[in-house]
Structure formats: C-alpha cells, structure tokens
Design a protein around this motif. Structure first.
Motif, mmCIF file in Angstrom:
data_model
loop_
_atom_site.group_PDB
_atom_site.id
_atom_site.type_symbol
_atom_site.label_atom_id
_atom_site.label_comp_id
_atom_site.label_asym_id
_atom_site.label_seq_id
_atom_site.Cartn_x
_atom_site.Cartn_y
_atom_site.Cartn_z
ATOM 1 N N ALA A 184 0.841 -1.328 0.095
ATOM 2 C CA ALA A 184 -0.204 0.119 -0.032
ATOM 3 C C ALA A 184 0.874 1.262 -0.066
ATOM 4 C CB ALA A 184 -1.013 -0.069 1.199
ATOM 5 N N ALA A 185 1.890 1.257 0.766
ATOM 6 C CA ALA A 185 3.197 2.391 0.762
ATOM 7 C C ALA A 185 3.319 2.659 -0.362
ATOM 8 C CB ALA A 185 3.877 2.254 1.892
ATOM 9 N N LEU A 186 3.960 1.705 -1.389
ATOM 10 C CA LEU A 186 4.684 1.962 -2.438
ATOM 11 C C LEU A 186 3.344 2.300 -3.621
ATOM 12 C CD1 LEU A 186 7.402 -0.648 -3.019
ATOM 13 C CD2 LEU A 186 7.382 1.836 -1.933
ATOM 14 N N LEU A 187 2.234 1.808 -3.439
ATOM 15 C CA LEU A 187 1.229 2.030 -4.484
ATOM 16 C C LEU A 187 0.816 3.379 -4.418
ATOM 17 C CD1 LEU A 187 -1.058 -1.082 -4.349
ATOM 18 C CD2 LEU A 187 0.127 -0.319 -6.100
ATOM 19 N N ILE A 188 0.928 4.020 -3.081
ATOM 20 C CA ILE A 188 0.770 5.561 -2.741
ATOM 21 C C ILE A 188 1.691 6.272 -3.474
ATOM 22 C CG2 ILE A 188 0.785 7.373 -1.192
ATOM 23 C CD1 ILE A 188 -0.782 5.324 0.798
ATOM 24 N N TRP A 189 2.989 5.958 -3.371
ATOM 25 C CA TRP A 189 3.983 6.558 -4.253
ATOM 26 C C TRP A 189 3.758 6.444 -5.748
ATOM 27 C CZ3 TRP A 189 9.474 5.213 -1.873
ATOM 28 C CH2 TRP A 189 9.452 5.701 -0.315
ATOM 29 N N LEU A 190 3.316 5.365 -6.123
ATOM 30 C CA LEU A 190 3.131 5.184 -7.507
ATOM 31 C C LEU A 190 1.965 5.909 -8.119
ATOM 32 C CD1 LEU A 190 3.696 3.500 -10.232
ATOM 33 C CD2 LEU A 190 2.028 1.872 -9.254
ATOM 34 N N PHE A 191 0.859 6.033 -7.343
ATOM 35 C CA PHE A 191 -0.306 7.091 -7.530
ATOM 36 C C PHE A 191 0.040 8.490 -7.688
ATOM 37 C CE2 PHE A 191 -3.700 9.714 -6.164
ATOM 38 C CZ PHE A 191 -4.616 9.467 -7.269
ATOM 39 N N GLY A 192 1.042 8.984 -6.691
ATOM 40 C CA GLY A 192 1.362 10.084 -6.610
ATOM 41 C C GLY A 192 2.156 10.745 -7.801
ATOM 42 N N ALA A 193 3.327 9.621 -8.203
ATOM 43 C CA ALA A 193 4.134 9.754 -9.422
ATOM 44 C C ALA A 193 3.283 10.118 -10.804
ATOM 45 C CB ALA A 193 5.391 8.867 -9.460
ATOM 46 N N ALA A 194 2.379 8.980 -10.741
ATOM 47 C CA ALA A 194 1.616 8.890 -12.085
ATOM 48 C C ALA A 194 0.764 10.169 -12.242
ATOM 49 C CB ALA A 194 0.502 7.705 -11.975
ATOM 50 N N ARG A 195 0.193 10.796 -10.883
ATOM 51 C CA ARG A 195 -0.707 11.778 -11.121
ATOM 52 C C ARG A 195 0.242 13.058 -11.510
ATOM 53 N NH1 ARG A 195 -4.750 13.609 -6.317
ATOM 54 N NH2 ARG A 195 -5.667 15.564 -7.230
ATOM 55 N N ALA A 196 1.371 12.945 -10.829
ATOM 56 C CA ALA A 196 2.387 14.188 -11.045
ATOM 57 C C ALA A 196 2.860 14.333 -12.666
ATOM 58 C CB ALA A 196 3.643 14.038 -10.240
ATOM 59 N N ALA A 197 2.788 12.886 -13.445
ATOM 60 C CA ALA A 197 3.399 12.964 -14.736
ATOM 61 C C ALA A 197 2.411 13.659 -15.662
ATOM 62 C CB ALA A 197 3.511 11.513 -15.093
ATOM 63 N N LEU A 198 1.051 13.943 -15.082
ATOM 64 C CA LEU A 198 0.172 14.461 -16.083
ATOM 65 C C LEU A 198 0.409 16.149 -16.110
ATOM 66 C CD1 LEU A 198 -3.228 12.713 -14.719
ATOM 67 C CD2 LEU A 198 -1.795 12.239 -16.816
ATOM 68 N N LEU A 199 1.239 16.722 -15.053
ATOM 69 C CA LEU A 199 1.423 18.018 -15.394
ATOM 70 C C LEU A 199 2.248 18.433 -16.271
ATOM 71 C CD1 LEU A 199 1.923 18.640 -11.455
ATOM 72 C CD2 LEU A 199 -0.105 19.180 -12.828
ATOM 73 N N PRO A 200 2.018 19.623 -16.851
ATOM 74 C CA PRO A 200 2.729 19.842 -18.214
ATOM 75 C C PRO A 200 4.160 20.866 -17.967
ATOM 76 C CG PRO A 200 1.101 21.511 -17.946
ATOM 77 C CD PRO A 200 0.574 20.439 -16.874
ATOM 78 N N ASP A 201 4.732 20.161 -17.098
ATOM 79 C CA ASP A 201 5.976 20.739 -16.334
ATOM 80 C C ASP A 201 7.245 19.740 -16.757
ATOM 81 O OD1 ASP A 201 7.912 22.455 -14.767
ATOM 82 O OD2 ASP A 201 7.484 20.877 -13.229
ATOM 83 N N ARG A 202 8.254 20.454 -17.247
ATOM 84 C CA ARG A 202 9.222 19.339 -17.905
ATOM 85 C C ARG A 202 9.912 18.775 -16.336
ATOM 86 N NH1 ARG A 202 14.433 22.174 -18.944
ATOM 87 N NH2 ARG A 202 14.789 21.639 -16.664
ATOM 88 N N LEU A 203 10.363 19.489 -15.366
ATOM 89 C CA LEU A 203 10.929 19.101 -14.384
ATOM 90 C C LEU A 203 9.928 17.977 -13.689
ATOM 91 C CD1 LEU A 203 13.631 19.031 -12.362
ATOM 92 C CD2 LEU A 203 12.498 20.894 -11.215
ATOM 93 N N THR A 204 8.791 18.125 -13.480
ATOM 94 C CA THR A 204 7.925 17.337 -12.794
ATOM 95 C C THR A 204 8.015 15.896 -13.640
ATOM 96 O OG1 THR A 204 6.742 19.065 -12.035
ATOM 97 C CG2 THR A 204 5.603 16.893 -12.094
#
Length: 499
Positions: free
Chosen positions: A406-426
């Motif tokens: 569950a802890a790693l799935l939370i990290w995965l969800f956060g990273a996948a959600r951040a990937a949707l932002l149109p920001d190169r560094l993110t």
C-alpha cells in the motif's frame, strides 16, 4: 588582590592555570588519549569506521541535501575498503564495514532531521509517509520474536532508508534548482562510474568467468547484481532526460549504462529494464503526448536485449533455443519453469514458505527468513531468500506485505498523477519514478532488492519524492514552471544548488 596568596596571584596575572584548576578535563583527555591509542593499535579499522561515521552523521545534520547528493553520486561503490574489507569488523554479530556504518550514520541523521524539521515531520505523518511509517512500526514490533534479531535490525534499517531519502527530498527541498541538482549529481556519478571507474575495475580484474566461458562484470559494486540494478537506474533516468531534452549526452550515458547491464549478465535485470523503459515510454506518450518516446524506448531496449538475450537464455536453459523451441516453452509455463536453472531458488523457496505457514498473518519476525535459510543451507548458497515477496511474507506476514504494498502504491499513484502536469522538471522525475517502481516489483521476484539500498532503492525514493516536490513547486509558482525551457543545457551541477 586581597586574600589571594602570592603564587595564586602570579597565576592570575600571568594567565597560566594550575593543573588542579582543570583536573577533570586533564583526566578525561588522558583517558581518551590512552583509549584511542590502544584502539588505533589493536582495531585501527574500527576506529576509522567510527571516525568516518561520526563525521558523516555531523554532515547529515549540518547539510542533509549535500549528503544526500553525495550518496546519490557514489551510488553502489563498495566502501568496505575503508574499514579493512567486506564485513571485516565485529564478525561475532555477522560483520560490519563502512557500507553498514554509512547506512547507520545517514539513517540516524535523516531520522533526527525528520523529527526536528517541521516540514519533513509533516511529510512523515502526512498522506505520502504515514502508511510507510505504519509498516515500519509493525515490522519493528515483530523484532522481539524474530529468529535472527541482528539480521532483522539490519533489514529494518535497509527498508527504512528509502523512506528517509523520500521524506528528506519531499520536506527539505525548497527550489527547483535544488531538486534538479540532486538528479544532476546522480547522473554525474553514473557517468563517472560508467566511463571511468568501471573500466578501471575491469582492467584490474573485477569480473568472473562463467562455466560457459562468458564474462560477468562486478565493477565498483563488488557484485554483478547491484551493479546491473544501478545501471538500470542510470539508464532509465538518462533516457527520460534524452526524451525530455533531446540532448545526445544523455543518449551516450544510456549507451554506457546499457553496456554494463549487458556485461553484468543478470537475468532479472533484462526483464526489469524492458519493463521500466516500456513504462516510461507509455507514460511519456499518454501523459506528455510524446509518441516518439515509444520508438526511442524500443531502440534503447533492443540495444540492451539483442546482445543480452542469448546470454540470458544460455544461463537459464543451458542452451540458446531455436524460435520454435522457445515458442513451445512459452506455451507451457510449467515446462518453462522446470527448464529454467533457478540456481537453487526452487529448493529454498518451498522450505521458507513452509516455515511461513506457522504464522501466516503476522509472520515469524523481521529477519527470520534469513535464519531459516542459514539453518537449512550452507553459507555458499547465500543467506537470503532471493525473493522479496517470500522474504517479507515470511518475516511480517500478510499484514506486513499489505502495508508495504500500500505504501509503494501510494508513491506510484502520486508519481503517475504528477506525470500529468505539463512541467518538464516534474515529468523528468515522475516518468522514471513510475518505471523504476515497476522495475522494483520485477527485481523482487528473484533477488533481494531491499539489500541494494545504495545501488537501487534510494533512487526510486529520490524520484518519487522529487516528482511530488516538482509538482508542488509548479503549483506554487506556475510562472517559473512555464518559463522553464523544454530543452535546457545544464552545466555540471554546482554544490551551491544544495547548500
């Protein structure tokens, strides 16, 4: 000077203190000198380890991000030479060396930071860290009934270390320059290892010759597996930068990392590499509308797979099958499993799982799987299960596995959600975070990824934490995020970014 004797008055005027005025300090200094001298003569490497560990702890407390950057830069480099050799210290408790001292010192420093720094503490108790902390507390509660307490404590530290890196990045990074600097230092270290240190180690004989006459490179890590996992990280991060910025130097770094993955000839790394590249490419295509990433990933993956697949098949099956033979094996999973050379894993796994059944929900205690392996197999067979799912299940039961997943799935969800932002560094953090989390899941099938905290898991934590930080900074200052160019020439990272 009324009421003062002549000699005392002279001492007062001259400023020369009497020995008796500072007798406690003198006694302490003499005792420290005698003890230090004795230890330096009889256990010099232990003194060296304590000295380096103390300095490292002080550095973490003073400049945590600088130390994190250094840890990312040196990555898998085996530091045991500083303390006389691999686990050369304290053999009565299983051995200790500078690698372990580094783990203890850095973990202690970052742990203190997490408790005293308000920003880091909020992340520790917040949605991104709370479940992981709950898992660690549960794992620690199993230690009193562990069959191997010292091994359990070591494993607990190794599992804690990625969380501390994650929290430090998430809570201590304040600017985009600091965040970008961390990845720069990781890649700079990867370039030095790939193009300078590993060739020198190879020339010095850091390789093994297999029974089939092939060659497996150990490099700076002292073993093929951590070297290949580390190069997987560098390959994926450099590939993401190439897709994002289009700079050929990152493609050259992909080539260097890919070469050492092939030379290490680790079977599970091939599968993990292809999974990670595919995840990065699909994420870039879907979230970033960068469809060219699919083609680039296919080319890089082919460059690794084409030379490595024959060696992997020969190590796994004993021969390189023809296409028809391979297709027939793939069509029969049981026949494929029975045909693969698991190097004894197929014997170890059932025995450990049979012991697990005694305590299926709460496990036998952290470290117990190691005790079971040690009790049933010779030291040459290894001291770990070589499957993190079975290892964690045996040690912490179903509940522990569920909490960690569950802890790693939370990290995965956060990273996948951040990937949707149109920001190169993110995206440069989020894309590889998704890929390497999936690679972690693959590596754990046949290897002990927890033990590779310096070569592998700390980078997964960096990327996950960095993706969330970059997303937060982009939301706080959208103008700065929009002003960042899509392709940016970055000089060799400066320490000022992290100071």
């Amino acid at each position: 000077m009324r009421g003062t004797s002549g000699s005392a008055a002279w001492r007062y005027r001259s400023g020369v203190p009497a020995v008796g005025d500072h007798l406690p300090e003198v006694v302490v200094a003499v005792v420290v000198a005698l003890v230090s001298g004795y230890l330096l003569v009889h256990v010099p490497f232990l003194v060296t380890g304590i000295l380096f560990g103390g300095l490292l702890l002080a550095a973490v407390l003073a400049r945590p991000l600088v130390v994190v950057a250094v840890m990312l830069a040196i990555g898998p480099i085996d530091l045991s030479f500083i303390t006389g050799g691999f686990k050369d210290l304290l053999p009565a408790i299983g051995g200790l060396d500078m690698n372990g001292i580094r783990l203890i010192a850095v973990s202690a420093g970052l742990g203190i930071l997490a408790l005293v720094d308000g920003a880091v503490l909020r992340q520790l108790l917040g949605r991104w860290g709370a479940v992981y902390v709950l898992f660690l507390l549960f794992a620690a509660a199993t230690l009193p009934r562990s069959l191997a307490l010292v091994d359990g404590l070591r494993l607990w530290l190794k599992i804690t270390y990625p969380l501390l890196i994650f929290l430090t990045v998430l809570g201590a990074v304040r600017t985009r320059r600091e965040l970008e600097g961390l990845a720069d230092w990781a890649l700079a270290g990867g370039a030095v290892i790939a193009f300078v240190l590993n060739p020198l180690y190879f020339l010095g004989g850091a390789y093994d010759v297999t029974l089939q006459g092939g060659m497996r490179i150990r490099g700076v890590a002292g073993h093929e597996n951590p070297l290949s996992f580390y190069m997987l990280v560098i390959l994926v991060v450099a590939f993401t930068r190439f897709v994002s910025r289009g700079q050929l130097r990152y493609l050259a770094l992909c080539a260097g990392a890919g070469l050492w993955i092939v030379m290490a000839n680790t079977r599970i790394t091939l599968l993990a590499t292809l999974v990670a590249l595919a995840a990065v490419a699909v994420t870039a295509a879907v979230a970033g509308r960068n469809w060219r990433a699919l083609g680039a990933a296919a080319l890089v993956g082919a460059a690794v797979a084409i030379p490595l697949v024959p060696a992997v098949l020969e190590r796994s099956l004993g021969f390189v099958p023809r296409v028809g033979e391979l297709t027939a094996l793939l069509g029969s999973p049981l026949a494929l499993y029975e045909s693969i050379n698991w190097q004894g894993r197929e014997i170890v796994w059932p025995i450990v799982l049979a012991a697990y059944l005694a305590q299926p929900w709460f496990g036998l205690g952290l470290g117990s799987s190691t005790a079971i392996v040690r009790a049933n197999f010779p030291a040459e067979a290894g001291q770990v299960v070589h499957n993190e799912y079975i290892r964690l299940l045996t040690d912490t039961g179903v509940l522990g596995v569920a909490l960690f997943a569950a802890a790693l799935l939370i990290w995965l969800f956060g990273a996948a959600r951040a990937a949707l932002l149109p920001d190169r560094l993110t995206r440069e953090y989020a894309f590889p975070a998704v890929g390497l989390l999936l690679a972690w899941a693959v590596v754990s099938i046949t290897d002990n990824a927890f033990d590779y905290y310096a070569a592998f898991t700390q980078y997964v934590a960096l990327l996950c934490g960095g993706a969330l930080v970059a997303a937060r900074l982009a939301a706080e200052d959208p103008e700065a995020a929009r002003a960042a160019p899509e392709k940016l020439e970055v000089d060799l990272p400066e320490w000022s970014r992290l100071a």
